[in-house]
Design a protein around this motif. Structure first.
Motif, PDB file in Angstrom:
ATOM      1  N   LYS A  68       0.854  -1.190   0.000  1.00 40.61           N
ATOM      2  CA  LYS A  68       0.000   0.000   0.000  1.00 40.61           C
ATOM      3  C   LYS A  68       0.890   1.241   0.000  1.00 40.61           C
ATOM      4  N   LEU A 114       0.504   9.759   7.850  1.00 42.22           N
ATOM      5  CA  LEU A 114       0.139   8.876   6.741  1.00 42.22           C
ATOM      6  C   LEU A 114      -0.905   7.877   7.228  1.00 42.22           C
ATOM      7  N   LEU A 159       6.293   4.845   1.021  1.00 40.29           N
ATOM      8  CA  LEU A 159       6.126   6.277   0.793  1.00 40.29           C
ATOM      9  C   LEU A 159       6.897   6.608  -0.473  1.00 40.29           C
ATOM     10  N   THR A 212      -0.089   2.380   5.411  1.00 40.32           N
ATOM     11  CA  THR A 212       0.964   2.730   4.452  1.00 40.32           C
ATOM     12  C   THR A 212       2.180   1.831   4.650  1.00 40.32           C
ATOM     13  N   GLU A 213       2.615   1.222   3.540  1.00 38.89           N
ATOM     14  CA  GLU A 213       3.815   0.380   3.565  1.00 38.89           C
ATOM     15  C   GLU A 213       4.965   0.998   2.773  1.00 38.89           C
ATOM     16  N   ALA A 263       1.587   5.471  -0.306  1.00 38.98           N
ATOM     17  CA  ALA A 263       1.234   6.880  -0.173  1.00 38.98           C
ATOM     18  C   ALA A 263       2.200   7.652  -1.062  1.00 38.98           C
TER      19      ALA A 263
END
Length: 101
Positions: A2, A57, A64, A61-62, A4
């Motif tokens: 995932k 975040l 960035l 979130t994994e 961001a």
């Protein structure tokens, strides 16, 4: 994973990450024209228009991801530097938006 995404622009990096099997969960982009493209191309991602208002975040979130900030059209010095440092970029964000809308 995932993802961001900061300074998302038109979402080119995000598109590549999505095609590689990742899920874009958050995009941060202040430009109106780019945001319009992102809403169409990434309807499931949360779009935040103000980086300064982003306090944290999403918990899931994994990854960035961030791209190069784009020189603003009214900043001729920044545009000139970008043309030398990054000759592969379109001359303006507006030109890129038209090309990819």
């Amino acid at each position: 994973m995932k993802v961001a995404s900061l300074f998302t622009g038109l979402g080119g990096l995000d598109l590549g990450l999505e095609q590689a099997g990742h899920e874009i969960i958050l995009q941060v982009e202040s430009d109106d024209r780019c945001a319009s493209v992102l809403r169409t191309q990434f309807p499931r991602a949360r779009l935040n228009r103000n980086l300064h208002a982003l306090r944290q975040l999403p918990a899931e979130t994994e990854v960035l991801a961030a791209t190069l900030p784009w020189p603003e059209e009214e900043d001729d010095d920044a545009k000139a530097r970008a043309a030398v440092e990054h000759p592969w970029l379109p001359a303006s964000r507006a030109a890129a938006t038209q090309e990819h809308a």
